[in-house]
Write a protein that holds these residues in place. Sequence first.
Motif, short mmCIF file in Angstrom:
data_model
loop_
_atom_site.label_atom_id
_atom_site.label_comp_id
_atom_site.label_asym_id
_atom_site.label_seq_id
_atom_site.Cartn_x
_atom_site.Cartn_y
_atom_site.Cartn_z
N THR A 276 1.38 -1.03 0.13
CA THR A 276 -0.46 -0.18 0.34
C THR A 276 0.68 1.32 -0.01
N VAL A 277 1.79 1.50 0.90
CA VAL A 277 2.70 2.41 0.58
C VAL A 277 3.09 2.44 -0.43
N ALA B 92 2.56 3.05 10.55
CA ALA B 92 3.38 2.99 9.08
C ALA B 92 2.96 4.02 8.00
N PHE B 93 1.20 3.93 8.28
CA PHE B 93 -0.02 5.13 7.58
C PHE B 93 0.97 6.69 8.04
N GLY C 94 -1.66 13.57 10.38
CA GLY C 94 -1.13 12.49 10.59
C GLY C 94 -0.26 12.99 12.27
N THR C 95 -0.48 14.69 12.57
CA THR C 95 -0.21 14.78 13.74
C THR C 95 -0.59 14.23 14.66
N LEU C 96 -1.77 14.38 14.77
CA LEU C 96 -3.38 13.61 15.06
C LEU C 96 -2.63 12.53 15.95
N ALA C 97 -2.95 11.72 14.41
CA ALA C 97 -2.15 10.60 14.90
C ALA C 97 -1.07 10.20 15.66
N ILE C 98 0.04 9.86 15.06
CA ILE C 98 1.23 10.54 15.63
C ILE C 98 1.46 10.71 17.62
N SER D 165 -4.01 9.70 4.77
CA SER D 165 -4.94 10.35 5.96
C SER D 165 -6.14 9.04 6.54
N LEU D 166 -6.92 9.30 5.95
CA LEU D 166 -8.01 7.72 6.28
C LEU D 166 -6.75 6.89 7.11
N GLY D 167 -5.72 6.28 6.54
CA GLY D 167 -5.26 4.78 7.12
C GLY D 167 -4.67 6.11 8.82
#
Lengths: 534, 687
Positions: free
Chosen positions: B95-96, B347-348, B390-394, B524-526
């Motif tokens: 995917t990536v 990874a995402f 991404g920032t919210l996720a990390i 972003s969905l990931g």
Amino acid sequence: MGGFPILSLMLLVPLVGAIVCLFTTAHAARIIALATTLANLVLGIILWASYDIGGAQWQFVESQPLFAGFSYALGIDGIALMLIVLSVFLMPICILASWDGIRDRVGVYMSAFLFMELLIIGVFAAQDLFLFYIFFEAGLIPMYLIIGIWGGDNRIYASYKFFLYTLLGSVLMLIAMLWMVNEAGTSYIPILMQYDFASGAQNWLWFGFFASFAVKMPMWPVHTWLPDAHVQAPTAGSVILAGVLLKLGGYGFIRFSLPMFPDASAQFAWLIFALSMIAVIYTSLVALVQSDMKKLIAYSSVAHMAIVTVGLFAFNVQGLEGAMIVMLSHGLVSGALFLCVGVIYDRLHTREIARYGGLAINMPQYAIFFLLFTMASIGLPGTSGFVGEFLSLAGIYQVSSFVTIICTTGIILGAAYMLYLYRRVVFGLQRNEDAAAMSDLNGREWLMLAPIAAATLWMGVYPESFLAPMRQDIAVLDARLSRVAPEYDSAIVIGTPRPNAANQMNDEHGAAEAGEAHGAAAVADGGIAGEGAH
Amino acid sequence: MSTSILIIVFLPLLAAIVGGLGNRSLGNVAVKAITTGTLFVSCALSWPIFLGFLSGDYSAMVVPVLDWVRSGDMDFDWALRVDTLTAVMLVVITTVSALVHLYSWGYMDEDPDQPRFFAYLSLFTFAMLMLVTADNLVQMFFGWEGVGLASYLLIGFWFRKPSANAAAMKAFIVNRVGDLGFMLGIFGTFLVFGTTSISAILQAAPAMSGASVGFLGSRVMVMDVLCILLFIGAMGKSAQLGLHTWLPDAMEGPTPVSALIHAATMVTAGVFMVCRLSPMFETAPVALAFVTFIGAATCLFAATVGTVQWDIKRVIAYSTCSQLGYMFFAAGVGAYGAAMFHLFTHAFFKALLFLGAGSVIHAMHHEQDMRYYGALRKKIPLTFWAMMAGTLAITGVGIYWLHAGFAGFHSKDAILEAAFGRGTELGQFAFWLGAFSALLTSFYSWRLMFLTFWGKPRWAQSEHIQHAVHHGHDGPDEANPAWQEDAGHAVTHDVPAPGDMEGTAGYHPHESPVSMLIPLAVLSLGAIFAGWLFSEAFLDSAEFWDGSIYYNEGLIHAMHGTPLWVKLTATIVMLVGLLIAWFAYIRDTSVPGKFVEQFRLLHAFLFNKWYFDELYDRIFVRPAFWFGRKFWKVGDEGGIDRFGPDGAAWLVSRGSVGARKFQSGYLYSYALIMLLGVVAAITWVLM
């Protein structure tokens, strides 16, 4: 192949070619030499194809008694077969490499090469001790000539050094051989390989042979002839020197020292290990600081050959087979690296690394080939270099973890000096206008490099083709050596297995509290606590 | 499934060969289409395999390809193993990789060497797939070195740049140090188990957990020494403390490479290896303690360095290093599921952050220094929102009671709970280090966001921007090709006074093309949903893993049983980090300068990455060259040659005055005489 004397034919073809070359024009000599070597390559392929894997140990045997027990006896096993195939494979490439570069006395040059082919095949095929010796020593004469006549500026010094080292080794080996033949009453190699010499005598005999093979290998500290010889030799001379002549030492160990003097080999294994360990570190570091491309590759050859010697003296199948594959692989790869140097030397007439740079821009095809051979030299899996190195080192690990660690640092140092070389030659900016104006590979150079590239990948991905013919012979040798293989520190003692996995936590509810309470105990033994301790 | 796995793995190799050799003749578009197309095919075939394992329809299998080496008892083949663990890696990689291929259409658009770039990317993907489908340790090593080669080539892709070449070499050589451990580990494994087949080793490992072996002259526990050796390999590839120095330098490569190789896939190979061999590591308590310690230490180390870097890519690189530390200490305490889950979500969101940073760099005309950014929120809104996701996720934003949050919320919390729930002192150590690092993670992530997207424009001082404006270009142009991309400016410790920096210089950043925005959207969905969707399977389901990793039932219960404050720790430190960043970079921008003024030494220590590079230069690099020169000049020339051949020559020349008449001086006549002498000697002896 019945009784057809194919080995004699493989000696005869280059002999005829060599004589004809002496009396023709330059252009005709080139064509004759190429045709002759190609004919021998075809014969080599036939030899390989008709070799009966798993059949008799010695095949294609020919014998013609001459005088006083000295006979013209030829015959090969799988080990010799592979080395012969390597030699006949590299020969036409050498002729192609000399096509434009050699302009003086072309006929004599081609003749010297063809003589050398004859003598090299003779070395690997000889079954009589003295026949072997004659081929073994005489094989160096054409090499002296090639360096001494067609070499670089300092060729006399280089050929002198080459001569002196090898002479010293040969004298001792000859004495040992004479003694052996007197003792055993035969000069027939297959019988000698089964003969048990008294262990006291073995020591002296072993050293007699060692003196010669260590120089040919070359092992530290008798390696200093090699960089000079390589630097001064013309490209094709370097290819054959690195590709085949360095294999004579390894072949000598595996054909003579190990089977004929197993006790002495076991006894002096420590010496081999010590010299090899020094060689790996020492010559790799020296390679790192070279500014001459050929010298760098020459020093790297010494480091690679040290992996061969440790593999041979590991006294197990992986070590022996690994050593053989390293020899074959190094024959291809370092030969190819010298060709790569030759390609740009032909254009700019300098081996100075700093004169190049940025070749990836104007010579992209060259950059790809050079990268492949660099990676093979480093031992990247998928190339021939990896298979040999891996097996060899796996073999030695069963003997000594210490020797293995030291020798395996070769993969780090090797990466350092090869990538440093590659970076300075191929990457970076085009600093020199003349280097930037060089043209990419031409058709002749493709013909030289592409077959070696294919062989390198073949040996890396499917080494079975090369291992299979040698398997039985290595097994025989391994069986002969196994009775003397010393005890090693790597023996395993099976203790009582742990009852649980290290992080297993049996208690489902009280685990957190138990863990907190007994945390100290857990760290003490690395974390088996927590399992229901409360 | 066996046909599709063959296609998944070998199609990228085919594409790499076609693209690499057909470089000139096929042309840019054809090569790009072939490589990208094959990757999307691989990706499309990978997801059904993953979903098949998720639903339990598939079970582990091995597809043989070719014999490789048979040598005595040593015997290994080329084969493709597919089980749950592989399936997870398959979807991550394909995917990536597919998205990065697509993204590169836009990002590398001006580069003169595009076919080579795409061929390398596909080659990398092939090697990575070989690594994760390996059925024996040697094939894993093949993939391991293959990705190393691809990484080397891609870091040094702009080979005219000296810094890129140096970084590429460094990456390869530092990794080789790790490989030394890996190789010794394989040798040792073969010695102990007589095989390199992973399944056979895992089966036999528990019986060996009490065995000892001689190693470097002392007796040690077999499994500990093997696992530590193998883990040293993992440390190299995954840039763990001590062998991490190559990763920040690897940012010299084009940004899509950083996203694919140095964030999402290759650097996680070490974690994958530990998880793949988890039943083996579970027999080695000392090795596991080592893994935990190194993981936790790296986690903290990299996070501290990340807080003071100015180069946007280096911040994310250190962040990657730090997140890998989380994965390792999770594995060290036995939470392999959590480690793999963090690998999956990371990874995402990390690929997203890198590609987002690439989009920013693209918009800012190859400027990478965050000091010259600012106020980009309105200029490149789509990139901004992607980076935000991404920032919210990390940083792990989520609400515990709803059990809902961004990807990192699920995986990072699980790791911290596992470390705490493990209940050992080392677990506690890892928990606190991890918690503090989470605070730092939040700080540097928001610092990056605030410096880039908020505040006033500080573009005027940037050479790249000036260059663009001078030459009358808006955005990237041909006059400033990508290989001139700068990897950070001269080392300046102080924050320039804001007044000097402000101004747009008349530059107009513009949003990236669609080919770059689509990957951002998908990732972003990931970053938003990957955690929430898959946490159940990765963390709590023994059926999902189906024996492909060591499944630790007791630890799962312990994780659920941790106190509420533990479960909330990650969220609290995230908020604290956000608050500090907001205060220092939005509220009062003079704070960072004052902080640096106050703690000059500390700042210098962090800014210079704890001086690892300087240390290694002094203890390894320079001595190597020094010894090399000494061995050459003093050893070879001054010792061996002087007393060997040259000494002999001197003696001979002194002694040969009388014998000169016999000496013609021609080498071949000597040789001929010698040969005749030999024949004579033989004849004499045998007569």
